[in-house]
Design a protein around this motif. Structure first.
Motif, PDB file in Angstrom:
ATOM      1  N   LEU A 180       0.837  -1.192   0.000  1.00  0.00           N
ATOM      2  CA  LEU A 180       0.000   0.000   0.000  1.00  0.00           C
ATOM      3  C   LEU A 180       0.877   1.248   0.000  1.00  0.00           C
ATOM      4  N   CYS A 181       0.205   2.400  -0.092  1.00  0.00           N
ATOM      5  CA  CYS A 181       0.896   3.681  -0.147  1.00  0.00           C
ATOM      6  C   CYS A 181       0.233   4.642   0.835  1.00  0.00           C
ATOM      7  N   ILE A 182       1.030   5.504   1.459  1.00  0.00           N
ATOM      8  CA  ILE A 182       0.519   6.520   2.377  1.00  0.00           C
ATOM      9  C   ILE A 182       1.115   7.867   1.999  1.00  0.00           C
ATOM     10  N   ASP A 183       0.235   8.864   1.865  1.00  0.00           N
ATOM     11  CA  ASP A 183       0.693  10.241   1.708  1.00  0.00           C
ATOM     12  C   ASP A 183       0.860  10.798   3.125  1.00  0.00           C
ATOM     13  N   PRO A 184       2.097  10.982   3.609  1.00  0.00           N
ATOM     14  CA  PRO A 184       2.325  11.168   5.046  1.00  0.00           C
ATOM     15  C   PRO A 184       1.933  12.548   5.577  1.00  0.00           C
ATOM     16  N   THR A 185       1.442  12.514   6.833  1.00  0.00           N
ATOM     17  CA  THR A 185       1.249  13.744   7.599  1.00  0.00           C
ATOM     18  C   THR A 185       2.196  13.783   8.791  1.00  0.00           C
ATOM     19  N   VAL A 200       9.812  -6.832   4.185  1.00  0.00           N
ATOM     20  CA  VAL A 200       8.997  -5.656   3.901  1.00  0.00           C
ATOM     21  C   VAL A 200       9.926  -4.497   3.535  1.00  0.00           C
ATOM     22  N   LEU A 201       9.630  -3.862   2.401  1.00  0.00           N
ATOM     23  CA  LEU A 201      10.378  -2.697   1.954  1.00  0.00           C
ATOM     24  C   LEU A 201       9.555  -1.436   2.228  1.00  0.00           C
ATOM     25  N   LEU A 202      10.198  -0.448   2.848  1.00  0.00           N
ATOM     26  CA  LEU A 202       9.581   0.861   3.078  1.00  0.00           C
ATOM     27  C   LEU A 202      10.353   1.879   2.251  1.00  0.00           C
ATOM     28  N   HIS A 203       9.634   2.620   1.418  1.00  0.00           N
ATOM     29  CA  HIS A 203      10.276   3.540   0.468  1.00  0.00           C
ATOM     30  C   HIS A 203       9.637   4.911   0.633  1.00  0.00           C
ATOM     31  N   ILE A 204      10.404   5.902   1.113  1.00  0.00           N
ATOM     32  CA  ILE A 204       9.882   7.242   1.381  1.00  0.00           C
ATOM     33  C   ILE A 204       9.967   8.085   0.116  1.00  0.00           C
ATOM     34  N   GLY A 205       8.835   8.459  -0.447  1.00  0.00           N
ATOM     35  CA  GLY A 205       8.802   9.337  -1.601  1.00  0.00           C
ATOM     36  C   GLY A 205       9.136   8.652  -2.901  1.00  0.00           C
ATOM     37  N   LEU A 206       8.933   9.379  -4.009  1.00  0.00           N
ATOM     38  CA  LEU A 206       9.253   8.887  -5.346  1.00  0.00           C
ATOM     39  C   LEU A 206      10.457   9.644  -5.880  1.00  0.00           C
ATOM     40  N   ASP A 207      11.397   8.885  -6.445  1.00  0.00           N
ATOM     41  CA  ASP A 207      12.647   9.445  -6.982  1.00  0.00           C
ATOM     42  C   ASP A 207      13.481  10.138  -5.904  1.00  0.00           C
ATOM     43  N   THR A 208      13.269   9.774  -4.647  1.00  0.00           N
ATOM     44  CA  THR A 208      14.030  10.404  -3.559  1.00  0.00           C
ATOM     45  C   THR A 208      15.465   9.908  -3.482  1.00  0.00           C
ATOM     46  N   ILE A 232      11.731  17.424   1.228  1.00  0.00           N
ATOM     47  CA  ILE A 232      11.483  16.374   0.237  1.00  0.00           C
ATOM     48  C   ILE A 232      10.378  16.799  -0.730  1.00  0.00           C
ATOM     49  N   ALA A 233       9.350  17.421  -0.195  1.00  0.00           N
ATOM     50  CA  ALA A 233       8.247  17.865  -1.058  1.00  0.00           C
ATOM     51  C   ALA A 233       8.726  18.872  -2.099  1.00  0.00           C
ATOM     52  N   LEU A 234       9.706  19.695  -1.741  1.00  0.00           N
ATOM     53  CA  LEU A 234      10.215  20.714  -2.662  1.00  0.00           C
ATOM     54  C   LEU A 234      11.189  20.137  -3.687  1.00  0.00           C
ATOM     55  N   HIS A 235      11.926  19.088  -3.299  1.00  0.00           N
ATOM     56  CA  HIS A 235      13.039  18.641  -4.136  1.00  0.00           C
ATOM     57  C   HIS A 235      12.831  17.275  -4.782  1.00  0.00           C
ATOM     58  N   ALA A 236      11.772  16.566  -4.433  1.00  0.00           N
ATOM     59  CA  ALA A 236      11.524  15.258  -5.034  1.00  0.00           C
ATOM     60  C   ALA A 236      10.176  15.267  -5.744  1.00  0.00           C
ATOM     61  N   ARG A 237       9.911  14.220  -6.523  1.00  0.00           N
ATOM     62  CA  ARG A 237       8.681  14.163  -7.306  1.00  0.00           C
ATOM     63  C   ARG A 237       7.445  14.035  -6.431  1.00  0.00           C
ATOM     64  N   SER A 238       7.569  13.335  -5.307  1.00  0.00           N
ATOM     65  CA  SER A 238       6.406  13.108  -4.459  1.00  0.00           C
ATOM     66  C   SER A 238       6.854  12.619  -3.095  1.00  0.00           C
ATOM     67  N   LEU A 239       6.000  12.849  -2.082  1.00  0.00           N
ATOM     68  CA  LEU A 239       6.256  12.326  -0.737  1.00  0.00           C
ATOM     69  C   LEU A 239       5.589  10.974  -0.506  1.00  0.00           C
ATOM     70  N   LEU A 240       4.842  10.477  -1.479  1.00  0.00           N
ATOM     71  CA  LEU A 240       4.123   9.212  -1.312  1.00  0.00           C
ATOM     72  C   LEU A 240       5.066   8.117  -0.819  1.00  0.00           C
ATOM     73  N   THR A 241       4.691   7.485   0.281  1.00  0.00           N
ATOM     74  CA  THR A 241       5.546   6.488   0.930  1.00  0.00           C
ATOM     75  C   THR A 241       4.921   5.107   0.805  1.00  0.00           C
ATOM     76  N   LEU A 242       5.738   4.126   0.406  1.00  0.00           N
ATOM     77  CA  LEU A 242       5.231   2.801   0.092  1.00  0.00           C
ATOM     78  C   LEU A 242       5.652   1.776   1.130  1.00  0.00           C
ATOM     79  N   MET A 243       4.759   0.854   1.427  1.00  0.00           N
ATOM     80  CA  MET A 243       5.073  -0.315   2.254  1.00  0.00           C
ATOM     81  C   MET A 243       4.752  -1.538   1.403  1.00  0.00           C
ATOM     82  N   LEU A 244       5.789  -2.280   1.011  1.00  0.00           N
ATOM     83  CA  LEU A 244       5.637  -3.380   0.061  1.00  0.00           C
ATOM     84  C   LEU A 244       6.146  -4.682   0.663  1.00  0.00           C
TER      85      LEU A 244
END
Length: 841
Positions: free
Chosen positions: A37-42, A74-82, A114-126
């Motif tokens: 799943l994916c979480i847009d973090p707060t 389990v892989l946890l990946h913070i953001g896209l293209d980070t 991260i929000a300013l310098h990467a494509r997205s903050l969307l964080t994945l748990m796979l």
């Protein structure tokens, strides 16, 4: 009957839940890496969704993998293209190999950056290990960190060993074109492709290798742009797998890449192609001609589960007892104390309470004794390797050796005797201390390994056996065919492939002349080290035991220029007692006698040489951390106790005390005050001579300020070189460039000598440079007063001094200081070297 089990995964952070299908990244959305799943973090702290071991932490801090005790990954990946942020915005709170609890904080991240310098903050748990999963929450909505999100269905099954049939085949090395190495996306593409083949496939990078079908294992290699990698495969479709996967690596595994320019070898023999010479690091000196024999350890097959935990506990205890007995035999038959201590340390590992607790706990959970022991040793070994500490990484090999010994005893596996040809040059990914100690020196001429280090127990045993050895050599060596003729020149850290017949003959002649010269030097060992024009040089010994002190005296040593006192403190669970220290220092002092100097270096541990009983924080760069005098002044009681024990031998020899890693005058003054206080408490009025090691550029550059406050200097060229050139002297790719003959190092030696002599103080060199016959005329010409050398080399160094003219050495030294490189310095010195000690390539 096999029953299924369930596991819940917790939300790793707070935020808005999203389905993978909605992630704007085709690799993640297609579930190529794994379902989840994916979480847009707060929130801004990533937490563990399950209990387990950190099996991979990317060096950029943006991704982390956890392996549970049931094998779930389990892989946890913070953001896209980070990955492109290069670590900025991420603060890891754990390290690889660490055991973590569910909900434990793993990584802090700066959401704004991260929000300013990467494509997205969307964080994945796979879930990358493939277990079926059931969502416990709707596919969208707010979630809180620690809230149960997924339920995994686990099947309790017997472990199935990988197919190891057939000899391994190897691909050609290739350079990774990916801008950020094989991070999650390209690693997933590569692992998915590898799974399409039946063969067992591994991806190799320098000293490491990974299961090419495991995303987590590939990411754990921490590859970067420009890394040289190659593949090995064994099985029915191995050749096809190597072809397809090599092309996939070259194409970037789905990423847009540009070609990588391959730089030439930094140092290559001018008359040979680079492919004819493989380079590593000298583990044991010498040279030999022979033929390649590849060594590999076959995988042991074992059952994961057992019905009777009581019987399994007894089985493990029996294996431990038998292993202890076998190690005692190795201790008793060891050629020297240093070698015996290696196997005593192995016996200590068999009694480690944490290791045993881990293994027996797994048995109580229904695991077999063999599986439990293997899991416990592998987890601890992985922890050692992950801590960024070279010494601990080498100790991991000892643990793996012990683990394999006990495992074989429990499984009833007998080590079959290896049929070796004469003049065998052994090639291996790694040798264990047990394998090394058991080598037949009548057959084995030397060995080269991809792993290991110059300070490892394997290197110590190789030196004791008199076998030339190289470690840290390119993994290309594993592709050499059995029977390939090679020349192993460990002194230069090179393995020459397909050597010309004249070179083989030259090597035979050289070894014969070296043998004759060694016998002559031994016969004249008692003669003084005095140049032809009357300049006297003191040649003393570097030692780490009473036995070495006694041997040094018989070989003509004129004292001890370096007693490495840490030998009393290492490889034990508690500090040596005052009485033990006093007895040891006194015995060594008596062996040296009242006519010669005994220079005792205070405790040089910490950083890369930690003590189990002195708690220390993990350090990202231990060579620049708490070590030597820094550690001792932070824990002054440790230094007080050592001073007290050393002072007890003040009347037995010409006692000198030396402080390691000094960079500031305040450190010297604080240590002197502690020494004076301990002497006063003991009623000692005449203090021993006090000096410092010159092993960092700061001390050499300030030698004129240190000289009035010390009685002597001793230059540690090993550390001085690596700190001056910013190169780890044991780095497999840089070791050949971390050369103490570099003019920058020589200028610091000259600066130190000038400052010392201006204040009437003497200067010694106790680093490895003093033990090189090539360096002797140079060090004499720079004005060094004492050479403290490795014990077996004392006769050779004394003989070299007697051949030289001091005035000529002074002229040479001034000329050399104006050269540009270590290669130019060596070239200038070679004409002065005895022809019987040089093998030309």
């Amino acid at each position: 009957m096999v029953t299924s089990q369930q596991l819940q995964l917790l939300a790793p952070l707070s935020g808005v839940l999203m389905a993978l299908d909605n992630v704007p990244d085709p690799v993640f959305a297609s579930r190529l890496i794994g379902d989840g799943l994916c979480i847009d973090p707060t929130s801004q702290v990533l937490c563990a969704p399950l209990a387990g071991v950190i099996s991979n932490l990317q060096h950029t801090g943006h991704a982390i993998s956890i392996t549970g005790e049931n094998g779930v990954q389990v892989l946890l990946h913070i953001g896209l293209d980070t990955v492109n942020l290069g670590g900025k915005g991420f603060t890891p709170l754990v390290m690889e190999g660490q055991q973590v609890a569910a909900g434990q904080a793993l990584i802090e991240f700066d959401a704004d950056y991260i929000a300013l310098h990467a494509r997205s903050l969307l964080t994945l748990m796979l879930v990358v290990s493939g277990e079926p999963l059931v969502p416990l929450e709707p596919g969208s909505g707010l979630v809180e960190c620690g809230q149960p999100l997924l339920r995994l269905q686990l099947a309790a099954t017997e472990a199935v060993a990988e197919d190891q049939t057939g000899a391994a085949q190897f691909s050609e090395p290739q350079i990774l074109p990916n801008a950020n190495g094989l991070h999650a996306r390209p690693a997933a593409v590569f692992a998915q492709a590898a799974k399409g083949f039946a063969a067992t496939i591994r991806l190799h990078k320098q000293q490491g290798s990974a299961n090419a079908k495991s995303l987590v294992a590939i990411m754990a290699l921490q590859t970067v742009h420009g890394d040289s990698v190659h593949l090995s495969a064994a099985g029915v479709d191995a050749e096809q797998a190597l072809t397809v996967l090599s092309e996939l690596l070259a194409s970037g595994c789905g990423e847009t890449v540009t070609a990588v320019a391959v730089e030439p070898q930094a140092i290559a023999a001018p008359e040979q192609a680079a492919t004819d010479v493989l380079r590593g690091v000298c583990a044991s000196p010498g040279s030999a001609f022979g033929h390649v024999v590849q060594l590999s350890e076959s995988a042991l097959q074992l059952a994961e589960f057992a019905a009777d935990s009581h019987s399994e506990c007894e089985r493990l205890n029996q294996g431990l007892a038998e292993a202890t007995g076998a190690l005692q035999v190795l201790c008793d038959n060891a050629p020297g104390k240093a070698q015996a201590e290696i196997f005593k340390a192995h016996q200590e590992l068999l009694q480690d309470p944490d290791l045993l607790e881990h293994a027996f706990a797994l048995i109580e959970q229904g695991k077999s004794a063999a599986f439990a022991w293997q899991s416990a040793t592998q987890a601890t070994s992985a922890l050692f390797k992950s801590l960024g500490n070279r010494l601990l990484a080498e100790r991991a090999l000892d643990l793996e050796d012990v683990g394999q010994r006990v495992l074989k005893l429990m499984l009833g596996v007998q080590d079959s005797a290896l049929a070796l040809p004469d003049q065998a040059i052994l090639i291996a990914e790694q040798l264990t201390p047990s394998q090394t100690a058991g080598l037949d020196t009548r057959k084995v001429a030397g060995f080269a390994t991809v792993g290991g280090g110059a300070t490892s127990h394997v290197a110590i045993l190789a030196r004791a056996l008199g076998l030339p050895a190289i470690c840290g050599i390119s993994a290309q060596v594993l592709a050499l065919a059995n029977g390939t003729p090679v020349v192993l020149d460990a002194d230069l850290g090179t393995l020459h492939l397909q050597p010309a017949p004249e070179r083989i003959k030259q090597l035979d002649n050289l070894r014969e002349r070296q043998h004759q010269r060694k016998q002559q030097d031994l016969q004249q060992a008692a003669l003084a080290a005095c140049t032809r024009d009357g300049q006297r040089i003191e040649v003393s010994a570097n030692i780490a035991s009473l036995a070495e002190a006694e041997q040094a005296v018989t070989l003509g040593a004129e004292g001890v220029g370096l007693l490495r006192s840490e030998f009393l403190y290492l490889d034990r669970s508690s500090a040596p007692s005052h009485d033990e220290q006093v007895a040891t220092y006194s015995a060594i002092a008596r062996a040296v006698g009242t006519e010669h100097n005994l220079v005792v270096r205070t405790l040089d541990v910490g950083g890369d040489k930690p003590l189990a009983y002195v708690p220390m924080d993990h350090e990202a760069n231990p060579f620049l951390g708490m070590r030597g005098i820094r550690l001792c002044l932070e824990r002054p009681q440790l230094l007080r106790e050592q001073f007290s024990a050393i002072l007890a031998s003040a009347d037995l020899t010409r006692l000198h005390i030396m402080l390691p890693m000094v960079t500031q005058l305040s450190e010297l003054r604080m240590a002197r005050q502690l020494l004076e206080e301990q002497a006063l408490a003991l009623g000692i009025k005449a203090l021993p001579k006090l000096g410092i090691m010159i092993e960092v550029p700061a001390a050499a550059l300030m030698a004129d300020l240190f000289a009035p406050e010390v009685d002597f200097f001793s230059i540690g060229t090993n550390d001085l070189t690596q700190y001056t050139l910013a190169m780890d002297r044991d780095h497999p790719r840089l070791a050949s460039q971390a050369d103490s003959f570099h003019p920058a190092v020589l200028r610091l030696i000259a600066t130190t000598v000038k400052a010392a002599h201006a204040h009437g103080k003497w200067v010694g060199v106790c680093g490895a440079l003093a033990s090189e016959t090539l360096a002797v005329p140079l060090l004499l010409g720079l004005g060094v007063d004492e050479l403290s050398v490795s014990v077996p080399l004392i006769p050779a160094i004394k003989a070299r001094v007697r051949e030289l003219d001091f005035a000529a050495c002074q002229t040479l030294a001034q000329q050399v200081l104006g050269l540009e490189s270590a290669e130019q310095v060596r070239a200038a010195l070679l004409p002065l070297q005895q022809p019987m000690t040089v093998l030309e390539y």
